[in-house]
Design an enzyme around this catalytic site. Structure first.
Site, PDB file in Angstrom:
ATOM      1  N   LYS A  13       0.842  -1.210   0.000  1.00 54.95           N
ATOM      2  CA  LYS A  13       0.000   0.000   0.000  1.00 54.95           C
ATOM      3  C   LYS A  13       0.878   1.261   0.000  1.00 54.95           C
ATOM      4  O   LYS A  13       0.669   2.171  -0.794  1.00 54.95           O
ATOM      5  CB  LYS A  13      -0.926   0.024   1.239  1.00 54.95           C
ATOM      6  CG  LYS A  13      -1.833  -1.185   1.365  1.00 54.95           C
ATOM      7  CD  LYS A  13      -2.704  -1.130   2.616  1.00 54.95           C
ATOM      8  CE  LYS A  13      -1.956  -1.111   3.933  1.00 54.95           C
ATOM      9  NZ  LYS A  13      -1.252  -2.363   4.273  1.00 54.95           N
ATOM     10  N   ARG A  88      -9.591   0.640   8.849  1.00 54.65           N
ATOM     11  CA  ARG A  88      -9.047  -0.660   9.208  1.00 54.65           C
ATOM     12  C   ARG A  88     -10.045  -1.515   9.976  1.00 54.65           C
ATOM     13  O   ARG A  88      -9.737  -2.638  10.343  1.00 54.65           O
ATOM     14  CB  ARG A  88      -7.858  -0.404  10.116  1.00 54.65           C
ATOM     15  CG  ARG A  88      -6.571  -1.003   9.648  1.00 54.65           C
ATOM     16  CD  ARG A  88      -5.527  -0.538  10.642  1.00 54.65           C
ATOM     17  NE  ARG A  88      -4.326  -1.236  10.474  1.00 54.65           N
ATOM     18  CZ  ARG A  88      -3.294  -0.795   9.759  1.00 54.65           C
ATOM     19  NH1 ARG A  88      -3.393   0.336   9.097  1.00 54.65           N
ATOM     20  NH2 ARG A  88      -2.199  -1.497   9.702  1.00 54.65           N
ATOM     21  N   ARG A 127      11.844  -5.346   4.865  1.00 56.58           N
ATOM     22  CA  ARG A 127      11.617  -3.916   4.598  1.00 56.58           C
ATOM     23  C   ARG A 127      12.629  -3.036   5.341  1.00 56.58           C
ATOM     24  O   ARG A 127      12.913  -3.234   6.521  1.00 56.58           O
ATOM     25  CB  ARG A 127      10.207  -3.518   5.021  1.00 56.58           C
ATOM     26  CG  ARG A 127      10.002  -1.999   4.931  1.00 56.58           C
ATOM     27  CD  ARG A 127       8.575  -1.572   5.057  1.00 56.58           C
ATOM     28  NE  ARG A 127       7.911  -2.136   6.201  1.00 56.58           N
ATOM     29  CZ  ARG A 127       6.587  -2.138   6.363  1.00 56.58           C
ATOM     30  NH1 ARG A 127       5.810  -1.607   5.437  1.00 56.58           N
ATOM     31  NH2 ARG A 127       6.055  -2.664   7.429  1.00 56.58           N
ATOM     32  N   ARG A 160      11.669  -1.025  10.708  1.00 59.14           N
ATOM     33  CA  ARG A 160      10.579  -0.633  11.615  1.00 59.14           C
ATOM     34  C   ARG A 160      10.532  -1.566  12.813  1.00 59.14           C
ATOM     35  O   ARG A 160      10.749  -2.759  12.681  1.00 59.14           O
ATOM     36  CB  ARG A 160       9.235  -0.702  10.849  1.00 59.14           C
ATOM     37  CG  ARG A 160       8.719   0.662  10.444  1.00 59.14           C
ATOM     38  CD  ARG A 160       7.563   0.603   9.496  1.00 59.14           C
ATOM     39  NE  ARG A 160       6.408  -0.126   9.998  1.00 59.14           N
ATOM     40  CZ  ARG A 160       5.251  -0.217   9.340  1.00 59.14           C
ATOM     41  NH1 ARG A 160       5.116   0.398   8.167  1.00 59.14           N
ATOM     42  NH2 ARG A 160       4.244  -0.893   9.832  1.00 59.14           N
ATOM     43  N   ARG A 171       0.029  -8.852  13.640  1.00 63.01           N
ATOM     44  CA  ARG A 171      -0.572  -7.879  12.705  1.00 63.01           C
ATOM     45  C   ARG A 171      -1.406  -8.619  11.653  1.00 63.01           C
ATOM     46  O   ARG A 171      -2.482  -8.165  11.260  1.00 63.01           O
ATOM     47  CB  ARG A 171       0.517  -7.041  12.038  1.00 63.01           C
ATOM     48  CG  ARG A 171       1.081  -5.970  12.975  1.00 63.01           C
ATOM     49  CD  ARG A 171       2.431  -5.454  12.525  1.00 63.01           C
ATOM     50  NE  ARG A 171       2.404  -4.830  11.222  1.00 63.01           N
ATOM     51  CZ  ARG A 171       3.496  -4.648  10.464  1.00 63.01           C
ATOM     52  NH1 ARG A 171       4.680  -5.056  10.894  1.00 63.01           N
ATOM     53  NH2 ARG A 171       3.398  -4.066   9.297  1.00 63.01           N
TER      54      ARG A 171
HETATM   55  P1  AP5 Z   1       4.888  -1.583   1.877  1.00 61.86           P
HETATM   56  O1  AP5 Z   1       4.504  -0.776   0.686  1.00 61.86           O
HETATM   57  O2  AP5 Z   1       5.637  -0.911   2.983  1.00 61.86           O
HETATM   58  O3  AP5 Z   1       3.595  -2.361   2.440  1.00 61.86           O
HETATM   59  P2  AP5 Z   1       2.318  -1.823   3.212  1.00 61.86           P
HETATM   60  O4  AP5 Z   1       1.126  -2.498   2.630  1.00 61.86           O
HETATM   61  O5  AP5 Z   1       2.312  -0.319   3.231  1.00 61.86           O
HETATM   62  O6  AP5 Z   1       2.610  -2.450   4.625  1.00 61.86           O
HETATM   63  P3  AP5 Z   1       2.610  -1.847   6.099  1.00 61.86           P
HETATM   64  O7  AP5 Z   1       3.351  -2.832   6.957  1.00 61.86           O
HETATM   65  O8  AP5 Z   1       3.124  -0.433   6.133  1.00 61.86           O
HETATM   66  O9  AP5 Z   1       1.122  -1.874   6.438  1.00 61.86           O
HETATM   67  P4  AP5 Z   1       0.510  -1.947   7.800  1.00 61.86           P
HETATM   68  O10 AP5 Z   1      -0.892  -1.820   7.433  1.00 61.86           O
HETATM   69  O11 AP5 Z   1       0.853  -3.110   8.645  1.00 61.86           O
HETATM   70  O12 AP5 Z   1       1.236  -0.773   8.616  1.00 61.86           O
HETATM   71  P5  AP5 Z   1       0.794   0.703   8.992  1.00 61.86           P
HETATM   72  O13 AP5 Z   1       1.989   1.561   8.958  1.00 61.86           O
HETATM   73  O14 AP5 Z   1      -0.417   1.119   8.218  1.00 61.86           O
HETATM   74  O15 AP5 Z   1       5.744  -2.841   1.364  1.00 61.86           O
HETATM   75  C1  AP5 Z   1       6.324  -3.747   2.282  1.00 61.86           C
HETATM   76  C2  AP5 Z   1       7.691  -4.187   1.761  1.00 61.86           C
HETATM   77  O16 AP5 Z   1       7.504  -4.933   0.541  1.00 61.86           O
HETATM   78  C3  AP5 Z   1       8.647  -3.032   1.406  1.00 61.86           C
HETATM   79  O17 AP5 Z   1       9.955  -3.384   1.747  1.00 61.86           O
HETATM   80  C4  AP5 Z   1       8.524  -2.894  -0.118  1.00 61.86           C
HETATM   81  O18 AP5 Z   1       9.720  -2.423  -0.692  1.00 61.86           O
HETATM   82  C5  AP5 Z   1       8.231  -4.334  -0.528  1.00 61.86           C
HETATM   83  N1  AP5 Z   1       7.398  -4.417  -1.728  1.00 61.86           N
HETATM   84  C6  AP5 Z   1       6.273  -3.694  -2.014  1.00 61.86           C
HETATM   85  N2  AP5 Z   1       5.762  -4.068  -3.195  1.00 61.86           N
HETATM   86  C7  AP5 Z   1       6.567  -5.075  -3.659  1.00 61.86           C
HETATM   87  C8  AP5 Z   1       6.560  -5.877  -4.841  1.00 61.86           C
HETATM   88  N3  AP5 Z   1       5.623  -5.736  -5.800  1.00 61.86           N
HETATM   89  N4  AP5 Z   1       7.532  -6.810  -4.990  1.00 61.86           N
HETATM   90  C9  AP5 Z   1       8.486  -6.977  -4.023  1.00 61.86           C
HETATM   91  N5  AP5 Z   1       8.555  -6.226  -2.898  1.00 61.86           N
HETATM   92  C10 AP5 Z   1       7.600  -5.287  -2.717  1.00 61.86           C
HETATM   93  O19 AP5 Z   1       0.294   0.512  10.507  1.00 61.86           O
HETATM   94  C11 AP5 Z   1       1.200   0.232  11.545  1.00 61.86           C
HETATM   95  C12 AP5 Z   1       0.433   0.165  12.862  1.00 61.86           C
HETATM   96  O20 AP5 Z   1      -0.183   1.436  13.134  1.00 61.86           O
HETATM   97  C13 AP5 Z   1      -0.722  -0.832  12.923  1.00 61.86           C
HETATM   98  O21 AP5 Z   1      -0.271  -2.134  13.251  1.00 61.86           O
HETATM   99  C14 AP5 Z   1      -1.604  -0.213  14.019  1.00 61.86           C
HETATM  100  O22 AP5 Z   1      -1.095  -0.492  15.301  1.00 61.86           O
HETATM  101  C15 AP5 Z   1      -1.463   1.275  13.765  1.00 61.86           C
HETATM  102  N6  AP5 Z   1      -2.504   1.819  12.866  1.00 61.86           N
HETATM  103  C16 AP5 Z   1      -2.299   2.374  11.632  1.00 61.86           C
HETATM  104  N7  AP5 Z   1      -3.454   2.748  11.088  1.00 61.86           N
HETATM  105  C17 AP5 Z   1      -4.429   2.429  11.984  1.00 61.86           C
HETATM  106  C18 AP5 Z   1      -5.837   2.545  11.965  1.00 61.86           C
HETATM  107  N8  AP5 Z   1      -6.496   3.065  10.920  1.00 61.86           N
HETATM  108  N9  AP5 Z   1      -6.516   2.097  13.042  1.00 61.86           N
HETATM  109  C19 AP5 Z   1      -5.884   1.562  14.099  1.00 61.86           C
HETATM  110  N10 AP5 Z   1      -4.551   1.418  14.182  1.00 61.86           N
HETATM  111  C20 AP5 Z   1      -3.822   1.855  13.113  1.00 61.86           C
END
Ligand code: AP5
Length: 213
Positions: A13, A88, A127, A160, A171
């Site tokens: 994402k 979410r 990552r 991270r 997660r």
């Molecule tokens: P990346 O693009 O970073 O993936 P992502 O889908 O953004 O994954 P996240 O881990 O950031 O999502 P998340 O939802 O767990 O975390 P968030 O920060 O929102 O890609 C991942 C890796 O793969 C990278 O190294 C990239 O280079 C690689 N990659 C990408 N595409 C590729 C491809 N095609 N081929 C190969 N490699 C590839 O949330 C973190 C925490 O915050 C949550 O756990 C929660 O505690 C809190 N939080 C956030 N939002 C909320 C909410 N709305 N409500 C409640 N708690 C929340």
């Protein structure tokens, strides 16, 4: 363009939202990035959020609604946004719908980034983020040249804190239990589009553009 990117942790994402932001000039709004900024700022709220994020749990819906309401009221979001990490839960999806209805600017699309769960652990443990530019990289998938360019420019490849195997497992469990129902929410509204999110980053991006229309 008012879109939501849905998908499991590691589905890409953030990677795709940043490309879309650079190409289309629409702000990428990541609730995860906003929470990490609060942690880095050392606020009392940041300390509470850190404990929740380190456990792989979710921050409460009320708090998230307050954060997103303030962010969407900023001028740069007036002409559109790419939401990453919000909503979410079904409650957050309903809250967002109400918020956008109040300003007469409904969502165009919710896009599901579809990835087999078997690849997520490798993507997430590999990552790294450039400490200088915020660029997302991966020790398994990025080229050596890309990784070297970060250190050559004086940056560091930062991992991270929630990208360890135990927290990632939780997660993914939380995603299945609390976020997967959001897919059905948007399906029922007729706004859902799914994108096959495996393959190269550029291939996925082309599919994303096609889904946005
Ligand atoms: P990346 O693009 O970073 O993936 P992502 O889908 O953004 O994954 P996240 O881990 O950031 O999502 P998340 O939802 O767990 O975390 P968030 O920060 O929102 O890609 C991942 C890796 O793969 C990278 O190294 C990239 O280079 C690689 N990659 C990408 N595409 C590729 C491809 N095609 N081929 C190969 N490699 C590839 O949330 C973190 C925490 O915050 C949550 O756990 C929660 O505690 C809190 N939080 C956030 N939002 C909320 C909410 N709305 N409500 C409640 N708690 C929340």
């Amino acid at each position: 363009m008012r879109i939501v990117l849905l998908g499991a942790p590691g589905s890409g994402k953030g990677t795709q939202a940043k490309k879309l932001q650079d190409d289309k000039g629409v702000p990428h709004i990541s609730t995860g990035d906003m929470l990490r900024a609060a942690v880095a700022a050392g606020t009392e709220f940041g300390a509470k959020a850190k404990a929740i994020m380190d456990a792989g749990e979710l921050v409460s819906d009320d708090v998230m609604l307050g954060i997103i309401r303030e962010r969407l009221a900023e001028p740069d979001a007036a002409d559109g946004f790419i939401l990453d990490g919000f909503p979410r839960t079904e409650q957050q999806a309903q809250d967002l719908e109400d918020l956008l209805a109040d300003v007469g600017a409904p969502l165009d699309r919710a896009i599901l980034m579809n990835v087999d769960f078997s690849v997520l652990m490798k993507r997430l443990t590999g990552r790294r983020t450039c400490s200088k530019t915020g660029k997302l990289l991966n020790v398994y998938y990025s080229s050596q040249d890309e990784l070297d360019a970060v250190t050559a420019a004086g940056g560091e490849l930062v991992q991270r804190e929630d990208d360890n195997e135990d927290t990632i497992s939780n997660r993914l469990n939380v995603y299945r239990a609390q976020t997967e129902p959001v897919i059905g929410y948007y399906e029922a509204k007729g706004t859902l589009a799914a994108v096959e999110a495996e393959g190269s980053i550029d291939e996925v991006y082309d599919r994303l553009l096609a889904a946005i229309g």
